[in-house]
Write a protein that holds these residues in place. Structure first.
Motif, PDB file in Angstrom:
ATOM      1  N   ILE A 105      -9.404   3.296  10.299  1.00 13.26           N
ATOM      2  CA  ILE A 105      -9.331   4.819   9.584  1.00 13.26           C
ATOM      3  C   ILE A 105     -10.571   5.472  10.026  1.00 13.26           C
ATOM      4  CG2 ILE A 105      -9.264   5.813   7.314  1.00 13.26           C
ATOM      5  CD1 ILE A 105      -7.017   3.974   7.851  1.00 13.26           C
ATOM      6  N   GLY A 106     -10.123   6.720  10.650  1.00 14.54           N
ATOM      7  CA  GLY A 106     -10.950   7.695  10.980  1.00 14.54           C
ATOM      8  C   GLY A 106     -11.101   9.018  10.006  1.00 14.54           C
ATOM      9  N   MET A 107     -10.196   9.008   9.204  1.00 14.18           N
ATOM     10  CA  MET A 107     -10.477  10.420   8.274  1.00 14.18           C
ATOM     11  C   MET A 107      -9.423   9.963   7.065  1.00 14.18           C
ATOM     12  SD  MET A 107      -9.441  14.354   8.771  1.00 14.18           S
ATOM     13  CE  MET A 107     -11.159  14.774   9.784  1.00 14.18           C
ATOM     14  N   LEU A 108      -9.945  10.294   5.790  1.00 17.18           N
ATOM     15  CA  LEU A 108      -9.135  10.286   4.626  1.00 17.18           C
ATOM     16  C   LEU A 108      -8.766  11.918   4.084  1.00 17.18           C
ATOM     17  CD1 LEU A 108     -11.097   7.582   2.653  1.00 17.18           C
ATOM     18  CD2 LEU A 108      -8.839   7.204   3.943  1.00 17.18           C
ATOM     19  N   LEU A 109      -7.472  11.834   3.720  1.00 16.40           N
ATOM     20  CA  LEU A 109      -6.803  13.299   3.155  1.00 16.40           C
ATOM     21  C   LEU A 109      -6.657  13.178   1.656  1.00 16.40           C
ATOM     22  CD1 LEU A 109      -4.500  14.553   6.049  1.00 16.40           C
ATOM     23  CD2 LEU A 109      -7.192  14.839   5.584  1.00 16.40           C
ATOM     24  N   ALA A 110      -7.337  13.751   0.825  1.00 16.16           N
ATOM     25  CA  ALA A 110      -6.743  13.874  -0.783  1.00 16.16           C
ATOM     26  C   ALA A 110      -5.690  15.100  -0.669  1.00 16.16           C
ATOM     27  CB  ALA A 110      -8.051  14.120  -1.299  1.00 16.16           C
ATOM     28  N   VAL A 111      -4.684  14.527  -1.179  1.00 12.76           N
ATOM     29  CA  VAL A 111      -3.664  15.376  -1.226  1.00 12.76           C
ATOM     30  C   VAL A 111      -2.903  15.389  -2.472  1.00 12.76           C
ATOM     31  CG1 VAL A 111      -2.875  15.145   1.480  1.00 12.76           C
ATOM     32  CG2 VAL A 111      -1.546  13.906  -0.354  1.00 12.76           C
ATOM     33  N   PRO A 112      -2.323  16.352  -3.062  1.00 17.66           N
ATOM     34  CA  PRO A 112      -1.636  16.353  -4.322  1.00 17.66           C
ATOM     35  C   PRO A 112      -0.450  15.095  -4.360  1.00 17.66           C
ATOM     36  CG  PRO A 112      -1.450  18.479  -3.629  1.00 17.66           C
ATOM     37  CD  PRO A 112      -2.142  17.769  -2.365  1.00 17.66           C
ATOM     38  N   ARG A 159     -12.578  19.025   9.301  1.00 13.04           N
ATOM     39  CA  ARG A 159     -12.806  18.373   7.732  1.00 13.04           C
ATOM     40  C   ARG A 159     -13.084  19.661   6.856  1.00 13.04           C
ATOM     41  NH1 ARG A 159     -18.146  16.353   6.206  1.00 13.04           N
ATOM     42  NH2 ARG A 159     -19.896  16.948   7.490  1.00 13.04           N
ATOM     43  N   PHE A 160     -13.731  20.755   7.104  1.00 10.13           N
ATOM     44  CA  PHE A 160     -13.963  21.970   6.072  1.00 10.13           C
ATOM     45  C   PHE A 160     -13.116  22.939   6.143  1.00 10.13           C
ATOM     46  CE2 PHE A 160     -18.218  19.869   7.074  1.00 10.13           C
ATOM     47  CZ  PHE A 160     -18.674  19.888   5.558  1.00 10.13           C
ATOM     48  N   GLY A 161     -11.827  22.730   7.175  1.00 16.67           N
ATOM     49  CA  GLY A 161     -10.831  23.458   7.201  1.00 16.67           C
ATOM     50  C   GLY A 161     -10.986  24.655   8.228  1.00 16.67           C
ATOM     51  N   VAL A 162     -12.175  24.375   9.098  1.00 16.59           N
ATOM     52  CA  VAL A 162     -12.544  25.457  10.146  1.00 16.59           C
ATOM     53  C   VAL A 162     -11.821  24.925  11.578  1.00 16.59           C
ATOM     54  CG1 VAL A 162     -14.255  26.611  11.385  1.00 16.59           C
ATOM     55  CG2 VAL A 162     -14.746  25.989   8.812  1.00 16.59           C
ATOM     56  N   LYS A 163     -11.149  25.670  11.949  1.00 16.58           N
ATOM     57  CA  LYS A 163     -10.473  25.174  13.328  1.00 16.58           C
ATOM     58  C   LYS A 163     -11.490  25.616  14.516  1.00 16.58           C
ATOM     59  CE  LYS A 163      -6.453  25.505  16.307  1.00 16.58           C
ATOM     60  NZ  LYS A 163      -7.176  25.372  17.352  1.00 16.58           N
ATOM     61  N   PRO A 164     -11.785  24.587  15.211  1.00 17.00           N
ATOM     62  CA  PRO A 164     -12.888  24.661  16.299  1.00 17.00           C
ATOM     63  C   PRO A 164     -12.264  25.690  17.202  1.00 17.00           C
ATOM     64  CG  PRO A 164     -12.002  22.601  16.383  1.00 17.00           C
ATOM     65  CD  PRO A 164     -11.589  23.106  15.137  1.00 17.00           C
ATOM     66  N   THR A 165     -13.001  26.537  17.752  1.00 13.73           N
ATOM     67  CA  THR A 165     -12.499  27.661  18.757  1.00 13.73           C
ATOM     68  C   THR A 165     -12.864  27.376  20.239  1.00 13.73           C
ATOM     69  OG1 THR A 165     -12.326  29.178  16.831  1.00 13.73           O
ATOM     70  CG2 THR A 165     -11.820  29.846  19.151  1.00 13.73           C
ATOM     71  N   VAL A 222     -10.863  16.651   2.578  1.00 13.65           N
ATOM     72  CA  VAL A 222     -11.042  15.926   3.584  1.00 13.65           C
ATOM     73  C   VAL A 222     -12.348  15.094   3.849  1.00 13.65           C
ATOM     74  CG1 VAL A 222     -11.134  16.041   6.101  1.00 13.65           C
ATOM     75  CG2 VAL A 222      -9.860  17.642   4.848  1.00 13.65           C
ATOM     76  N   PHE A 223     -12.264  13.845   4.151  1.00 20.99           N
ATOM     77  CA  PHE A 223     -13.345  12.901   4.192  1.00 20.99           C
ATOM     78  C   PHE A 223     -13.405  12.458   5.702  1.00 20.99           C
ATOM     79  CE2 PHE A 223     -11.892  12.588  -0.117  1.00 20.99           C
ATOM     80  CZ  PHE A 223     -12.683  13.254  -0.889  1.00 20.99           C
ATOM     81  N   CYS A 224     -14.163  12.628   6.486  1.00 17.25           N
ATOM     82  CA  CYS A 224     -14.536  12.069   7.918  1.00 17.25           C
ATOM     83  C   CYS A 224     -15.155  10.742   7.723  1.00 17.25           C
ATOM     84  CB  CYS A 224     -15.321  13.033   8.685  1.00 17.25           C
ATOM     85  SG  CYS A 224     -14.451  13.761  10.194  1.00 17.25           S
ATOM     86  N   ILE A 225     -14.807   9.584   8.167  1.00 21.25           N
ATOM     87  CA  ILE A 225     -15.111   8.435   7.916  1.00 21.25           C
ATOM     88  C   ILE A 225     -16.213   8.070   9.187  1.00 21.25           C
ATOM     89  CG2 ILE A 225     -14.756   5.939   7.718  1.00 21.25           C
ATOM     90  CD1 ILE A 225     -13.741   7.743   5.524  1.00 21.25           C
ATOM     91  N   SER A 226     -17.238   7.842   8.755  1.00 21.89           N
ATOM     92  CA  SER A 226     -18.474   7.311   9.863  1.00 21.89           C
ATOM     93  C   SER A 226     -18.749   5.963   9.268  1.00 21.89           C
ATOM     94  CB  SER A 226     -19.621   8.238   9.880  1.00 21.89           C
ATOM     95  OG  SER A 226     -20.226   8.313   8.835  1.00 21.89           O
ATOM     96  N   LYS A 227     -18.629   5.147  10.153  1.00 18.64           N
ATOM     97  CA  LYS A 227     -19.089   3.516  10.075  1.00 18.64           C
ATOM     98  C   LYS A 227     -18.291   2.599   9.108  1.00 18.64           C
ATOM     99  CE  LYS A 227     -22.716   2.036   7.931  1.00 18.64           C
ATOM    100  NZ  LYS A 227     -24.269   1.573   7.429  1.00 18.64           N
ATOM    101  N   SER A 228     -18.055   3.306   7.932  1.00 15.60           N
ATOM    102  CA  SER A 228     -17.270   2.327   6.857  1.00 15.60           C
ATOM    103  C   SER A 228     -16.455   3.583   5.916  1.00 15.60           C
ATOM    104  CB  SER A 228     -18.414   1.697   5.974  1.00 15.60           C
ATOM    105  OG  SER A 228     -17.778   1.262   4.974  1.00 15.60           O
ATOM    106  N   LEU A 229     -15.503   2.623   5.251  1.00 13.74           N
ATOM    107  CA  LEU A 229     -14.733   3.328   4.207  1.00 13.74           C
ATOM    108  C   LEU A 229     -15.522   3.592   2.972  1.00 13.74           C
ATOM    109  CD1 LEU A 229     -11.120   1.865   4.827  1.00 13.74           C
ATOM    110  CD2 LEU A 229     -11.511   4.102   5.072  1.00 13.74           C
ATOM    111  N   PHE A 230     -16.492   2.661   3.005  1.00  4.88           N
ATOM    112  CA  PHE A 230     -17.202   2.820   1.705  1.00  4.88           C
ATOM    113  C   PHE A 230     -18.594   3.289   1.983  1.00  4.88           C
ATOM    114  CE2 PHE A 230     -14.012  -0.502   1.678  1.00  4.88           C
ATOM    115  CZ  PHE A 230     -13.466  -0.152   0.545  1.00  4.88           C
TER     116      PHE A 230
END
Length: 414
Positions: A370-377, A165-171, A313-321
């Motif tokens: 919904i598990g993740m939200l992405l903000a895109v152009p 979610r921070f753009g860091v690929k887990p290695t 990137v927004f990782c959703i935990s529990k609720s969208l809100f």
């Protein structure tokens, strides 16, 4: 009556074990070496007081000197604690074979530190990112109902998503288990699931350390955790600073329920135990659907980053809100979410139709798939959707808006 020869042999044998000469023992006892010689030959006996001094000097017991055998040791072993230590170390040896074979993994062995050499060629400002994770409330539900595979997949997905979610690929990921004297088959199975889940996302699995504590946990009980590490160029970390008004918000589907929502699930099951094995759509079992692991988004987010399509990137935990999910939202902006755009999965529809929570309470505590939200152009939304659909179902669920009507809300319902 004391056997002088037996006493003499005991003194002689113990003196030799200690590496003493007759004269050295005599000097310690303030007697002549001839006296020591007579004791050992069995021609005379030391006095009662002297027997205690001899035992002390030779680091033995009076019982041994007088009777010729040592006092029985009082020993507590691991078996007395309920732990089969030999079996545990045999299992640990087998666990070592499940480590990912990768030249960058220089060393990993049970409790040793893991040595890993990251590839930072071309990275201007390398940053190491790591985080530890636990499965939360979902873990006990899984443990008590035999969903060991699912909880391992869940842990890997949540750990990996927290970095991507921070753009860091887990290695690299290392798992940890604290348990009772558990079945070796169970431990090996869970380690294999960790390995498969990691490698399917291109993550090196550096093994699973097992700390068996039979005095604290019953057989079959366990507590899991994982440490995940990744590296990134500092300039490429997703901070949310590029999120702009008008950006499209895409919701990525997940089958799983967030662990943070599980206390609410437990209340539901405590009040309605009859529904545990109910068929929620004529075929799917409620319990099986509850424990499904959350999705990992490493592959798709990595591809979108490679195409420069992600602003936030927004990782959703529990609720969208849940406002905490939107910590990276720039001040003055917020996510306007249209839940009508989300096809509510059968599981969440079933939970809602139980009529144990009103609409507001339900939306505050469940993510509705919904598990993740992405903000895109906005102009790249269609392209992003097509890329995402190779891996996950997704929907355009909202827009980044100014929050003039919702001061500092970060997220609100359309």
């Amino acid at each position: 009556m004391l056997d002088r020869e037996k006493v003499g042999r005991a003194i002689s044998e113990q003196r030799k074990i200690k590496g003493m000469t007759q004269k050295q023992l005599a000097d310690l006892l303030n007697v002549s070496y001839q006296a020591v010689s007579k004791w050992e030959q069995g021609t005379s006996l030391p006095s009662v007081d002297m027997i205690y001094d001899i035992a002390k000097a030779l680091d033995t017991t009076v019982d041994y000197l007088l009777n010729g055998f040592p006092e029985k040791r009082k020993v507590i072993s691991y078996m007395d604690t309920g732990l089969d230590a030999k079996k545990l170390y045999m299992v640990k040896g087998l666990l070592g074979r499940l480590v990912t074979q990768d030249d960058r993994l220089l060393h990993t062995n049970v409790t040793d530190p893991t040595f890993f050499q990251p590839n930072i060629a071309g990275v201007e400002e390398p940053v190491c990112v790591f985080a530890s994770h636990v499965p939360g409330s979902k873990e006990r539900f899984a443990m008590e109902n035999g969903y060991d595979r699912e909880i391992c997949k869940e842990l890997v997905a949540c750990a990996a998503n927290n970095l991507i979610r921070f753009g860091v690929k887990p290695t690299v990921l290392q798992a940890h288990m604290v348990c009772g004297n558990n079945d070796s088959g169970q431990i090996l199975l869970m380690s294999e699931v960790f390995k498969d889940a990691c490698e399917s996302d291109g993550i090196i699995f550096s093994g699973m350390e097992v700390a068996a504590q039979a005095v604290n946990y019953h057989a079959g009980e366990y507590r899991l955790s994982a440490v995940v590490i990744g590296t990134s160029d500092r300039k490429k970390i997703i901070t949310g600073s590029h999120i702009a008004e008008g950006d499209a918000i895409i919701g990525l589907y997940t089958e799983g329920i967030s662990s943070i929502s599980y206390p609410f699930v437990k209340v539901v099951l405590d009040r309605r135990p009859d529904i545990a094995y109910a068929k929620i759509d004529g075929e799917k079992i409620f319990m099986d659907e509850l424990i499904k692991p959350n999705a990992s988004y490493v592959k798709v987010v990595s591809e979108l980053i490679g195409e420069n399509l992600i602003h936030g990137v927004f990782c959703i935990s529990k609720s969208l809100f849940n406002r905490r999910c939107y910590d990276t939202m720039p001040k003055g902006l917020g996510a306007e979410i249209d839940i009508k755009a989300i096809p509510v999965p059968v599981l969440f529809r079933y939970l809602y139709d139980l009529n144990m929570m009103d609409r507001e309470c339900f939306l505050d505590n469940f993510s509705i798939g919904i598990g993740m939200l992405l903000a895109v152009p906005e102009d790249a939304c269609d392209k992003a959707v097509k890329m995402i659909e190779k891996y996950h179902r997704c929907w355009r669920v909202g827009t980044i808006e100014k929050d003039d009507e919702h001061p500092d809300a970060r997220v609100w319902l359309k």
